[in-house]
Enzyme design. Structure first.
Site, mmCIF file in Angstrom:
data_model
loop_
_atom_site.group_PDB
_atom_site.id
_atom_site.type_symbol
_atom_site.label_atom_id
_atom_site.label_comp_id
_atom_site.label_asym_id
_atom_site.label_seq_id
_atom_site.Cartn_x
_atom_site.Cartn_y
_atom_site.Cartn_z
ATOM 1 N N VAL A 502 0.823 -1.210 0.000
ATOM 2 C CA VAL A 502 0.000 0.000 0.000
ATOM 3 C C VAL A 502 0.857 1.259 0.000
ATOM 4 O O VAL A 502 2.053 1.224 0.259
ATOM 5 C CB VAL A 502 -0.973 0.014 1.197
ATOM 6 C CG1 VAL A 502 -1.868 -1.209 1.157
ATOM 7 C CG2 VAL A 502 -0.214 0.058 2.517
ATOM 8 N N GLU A 503 0.218 2.397 -0.270
ATOM 9 C CA GLU A 503 0.855 3.710 -0.396
ATOM 10 C C GLU A 503 1.982 3.690 -1.432
ATOM 11 O O GLU A 503 3.017 4.330 -1.275
ATOM 12 C CB GLU A 503 1.381 4.201 0.962
ATOM 13 C CG GLU A 503 0.280 4.623 1.909
ATOM 14 C CD GLU A 503 0.796 5.348 3.138
ATOM 15 O OE1 GLU A 503 1.947 5.814 3.102
ATOM 16 O OE2 GLU A 503 0.054 5.443 4.112
ATOM 17 N N GLY A 504 1.757 2.967 -2.514
ATOM 18 C CA GLY A 504 2.760 2.832 -3.570
ATOM 19 C C GLY A 504 3.507 1.533 -3.400
ATOM 20 O O GLY A 504 4.224 1.338 -2.415
#
Length: 816
Positions: A502-504
């Protein structure tokens, strides 16, 4: 003649190493040529020619006309166009310590002058009070495997105590904590339960609260922020879709500006024929979506009728929509591994919203991407890195204790070299992760938004979390394999992919973001050159390009000189053994700056598509950051002697990893002659940065297995229950009891070996030793207690055949 050549070479090396300005090079060159002409009879034409070249180089109008002007014409043609999303991503946040590392000569006084990340008295009280109390309420096994959610009383406590409003200003009812406090609260909760930590983390990270505070209208702030702070509204932010995960700029969800009617679910009031947006979206992997009352939504906005009076393709926009609004659909839950934080999809078809639901109002349509990347540069440095730090601290605490308590062949398993090696990695990587985030938090709290450093933290902390938890699982063996309330590692281990993804996604973050942004943002000249080209500013390009050439020459010379001297001539802000670490960082910084320029020179715009090359350069920058963060942390802690093994391991490992990344870069640089020259300049005497020595690792293992100040500092903010009945709480009791009983246990083993004890089991031999007077009653009691607690530590759960009910009475059974 040989002496003259030697003097010339030394002069060149000295000027380059000292980063002498162009005028100093000019004077030195003219002086040398004049000496050659008048002292050795060289032709006077040499001096005249040198003077002409000096004039051209030093007089800006001449230089622009004859040198940089033609280069500028070529540069404008070959420089790849930069999309709006690329420009906004590059412009997001600020450059900070990362720019110093890119300079080739980082200023360590600047590093140590940054204020240390600290808590206020109010923040410390919150950490010691409500956060501690929340941790005591968390039963992670029950949450994950039975309730599949946080219990209602835990949710209410989180809301009532302000956990959802840590970033919201006090005037709106929040607690308005620093970034450091935010991170440390998340860290502590995460050491007790990942589901609870994520539930607290998300509303305080990238989401409606963060965006509203920076960009919301006053009406939006006044309505939503107090409600978010008190948990009256539960937010989620819908960004990723099935077709656009890490590539958020490619989201297919769209809105069209039009006229329409709607009923405001907050007031029940009907509004007719107003200008607004008709939305269609499908989002996935949205944390808190299943329980959200307000939905932050990112979408592409189009205005085909130009009702807003501007262009048709407006761009990414962010809006805030009540979950009860007509047409909004909240799907069923996703099931993340190892945790049960609320996560799920949301959809909407032809959902009409008014223009004032856009975050910031109509003035901020099309500004969504800028909002997201600017906020992400802050949140990405806090949430997942904090949870990674929590994993490291928790793994250090439990694995060190377990390795001392658990015995095989009559010896604590932590004293076996294979386990010792794993413990060293756990402690060393934890020190790296914690140090890296502490430095970033110091920057955030001083007003910086270091986007490159936030990407470094996101990737490297979560990857180190993966390594630490893998090692912790290996050391625990069967204890960590069987799930149950006594298994304090199983859920964390299963949750690893969440932080990685997550978050990239980490692959993208490493291969495209860290260096892709860093090479342009942090380089002292590249962005200036690109902006000059876009603005067709020949004067600015001349200044930047001339400075760039000098920068390359200086770094080439500095890399060679520092390499040939083993960095010994470099300066350091401290003395002793640690001084060499600063000098080695300076050497690799110069090498990194040179390698970066040569990569850009040889590959041009295609470099951004050579992700493996970019990733390796990013690894060099990242490990230089990690090394300096560890040095900064050690100094901020007062340079405690007990922490030296942790510091040395962290820096040596980071320097070695940076060197290996540089080696990989040189081995794969497409221009092989250039790679050969760079290798000769950067590593003139070979590669000498080795991994930490075994003896150093053993010292770290001993720190983890022995109560003490260094262990306490490393595991600070790790929640440790006091009850012996708790699977984690029992560890400290068992560790202390084990240490107290070690000498007596050794006495018993010797007595058995000497034939003094005949009983067939351990309990019988203990009774026999007491009766024979080989041990005292106090020693008997200490061993009895230690063995009882050890059993509590090593035992695992069993269940009925359907795995519905676990046995909570294992410890009551007598050992065989």
């Amino acid at each position: 003649m040989a002496l003259t050549i030697l003097i010339v070479v030394l002069a060149i090396l000295a000027l380059g190493y000292l980063r002498a300005p162009l005028i100093a090079w000019t004077v030195a060159a003219l002086a040398g040529i004049a000496y050659s002409v008048f002292a050795t009879g060289c032709p006077i034409g040499w001096l005249i020619g040198a003077g002409v070249v000096a004039l051209i180089l030093n007089l800006a109008p001449l230089r622009r006309a004859l040198i940089t002007g033609p280069i500028f014409s070529i540069f404008k043609k070959i420089t790849p166009a930069m999309s709006q999303t690329e420009q906004e991503a590059i412009n997001a946040g600020t450059v900070w310590w990362d720019a110093e590392l890119f300079s080739g000569k980082p200023n360590f006084k600047t590093l140590h002058n940054y204020p240390a990340a600290k808590l206020t008295a109010e923040e410390q009280a919150f950490l010691d009070g409500p956060t501690e109390e929340l941790c005591r309420m968390i039963d992670d096994w029950k949450i994950v495997h039975e309730l599949k959610d946080l219990p209602p009383d835990v949710w209410q406590f989180i809301k009532d105590k302000g956990f959802l409003g840590m970033i919201i200003k006090k005037k709106y009812g929040g607690v308005e904590f620093s970034n450091t406090a935010h991170a440390r609260v998340v860290t502590k909760i995460a050491t007790r339960g990942g589901s609870a930590a994520v539930s607290v983390m998300v509303p305080n990270s990238l989401g409606p609260g963060e965006l509203l505070q920076h960009y919301g209208t006053e009406a939006q702030k006044d309505y939503y922020l107090p409600r978010l702070a008190k948990g009256l509204e539960i937010p989620c932010f819908a960004l990723t879709s099935p077709y656009a995960g890490s590539d958020a700029g490619a989201i297919p969800d769209f809105g069209v500006v039009c006229r329409g009617s709607y009923t405001d679910p907050r007031t029940g009031q009907r509004h007719e024929n107003v200008i607004g947006i008709r939305l269609n979206w499908e989002k996935r992997w949205i944390t808190l979506a299943p329980i959200a009352t307000v939905l932050g939504l990112a979408f592409k906005l189009h205005d085909p009728e130009k009702l807003l009076g501007g262009k048709e393709d407006i761009g990414i926009t962010c809006a805030l929509i009540p979950a009860e609004h007509e047409g909004v659909q909240i799907g069923r839950r996703h099931c993340p591994p190892g945790s049960v934080f609320m996560n799920g999809p949301t959809m909407g078809k032809d959902v009409f919203i008014p223009m004032d639901w856009v975050i910031g109002g109509q003035d901020y349509v099309g500004q969504g991407w800028r909002m997201l990347v600017e906020c992400l540069s802050v949140g990405r440095a806090i949430s997942l890195p904090a949870m990674s730090v929590a994993s490291g601290k928790f793994a250090s605490f439990v694995t060190g204790a377990y390795a001392r308590i658990r015995e095989q062949f009559g010896l604590s398993i932590g004293k076996f070299e294979g386990v010792d090696e794993a413990l060293a990695r756990i402690g060393g990587y934890t020190y790296q992760m914690d140090s890296a985030q502490r430095l970033a938090l110091a920057g955030l709290d001083s007003g910086e938004k270091p986007s490159v450093i936030s990407a470094i933290l996101k990737y490297h902390n979560t990857e180190r979390m993966r390594k630490v938890l893998n090692d912790a699982m290996d050391v625990h063996g069967g204890k960590a394999v069987v799930l149950g309330p006594r298994n304090y590692l199983g859920n964390a281990y299963q949750t690893i992919p969440v932080g990685i993804t997550v978050e990239g996604a980490n692959i993208l973050t490493r291969s495209m973001i860290i260096y892709g942004q860093g090479a342009i943002r942090c380089h002292p000249f590249v962005l200036r050159e690109m902006k000059a080209a876009m603005a067709n500013d020949g004067v600015e390009f001349d200044k930047a390009f001339s400075g760039h050439l000098g920068f390359v020459l200086d770094n080439a010379i500095r890399s060679f000189v520092l390499g040939i001297t083993g960095s010994k001539i470099a300066s350091a802000p401290v003395g002793g053994d640690i001084a060499q670490y600063y000098k080695d960082v300076e050497r690799l910084s110069a090498a990194f700056a040179l390698a970066s320029d040569m990569a850009m020179f040889s590959m041009g715009g295609s470099l951004k598509f050579r992700e493996k090359i970019s990733a390796r350069l990013g690894d060099v920058l990242s490990n230089l950051y990690i090394a300096t963060a560890a040095l900064k942390r050690f100094a901020d802690d007062g340079s405690p002697k007990e922490d030296l093994p942790l510091l040395k391991w962290s820096v040596l490992q980071a320097l070695h990893d940076a060197q290996e990344a540089m080696t990989g870069f040189l081995a794969n640089l497409p221009n092989r002659p250039l790679a050969f020259v760079l290798n000769w300049i950067i590593f003139p005497l070979g590669r000498h940065f080795t991994t930490p020595r075994d003896r150093l690792g053993t010292k770290i293992a001993r720190i983890l297995m022995q109560p003490g100040a260094a262990r306490d500092r490393l595991t600070r903010d790790c929640f440790v229950p006091q009850e012996e009945t708790d699977a984690v709480g029992v560890l400290n009791h068992a560790l202390n009891a084990h240490i107290e009983a070690e000498s007596t246990e050794g006495k018993l083993r010797r007595a058995q070996r000497d034939g003094k004890l005949k009983a067939l089991n351990a309990k019988g031999r203990l009774d026999e030793a007491l009766q024979a007077g080989l041990i005292t009653q106090a020693e008997f009691d200490a061993v009895t207690r230690a063995r009882r607690l050890k059993r509590e530590v090593i035992m695992v759960d069993d269940f009925d055949k359907m795995l519905d009910k676990h046995d909570t009475e294992i410890s009551s059974r007598e050992p065989v």
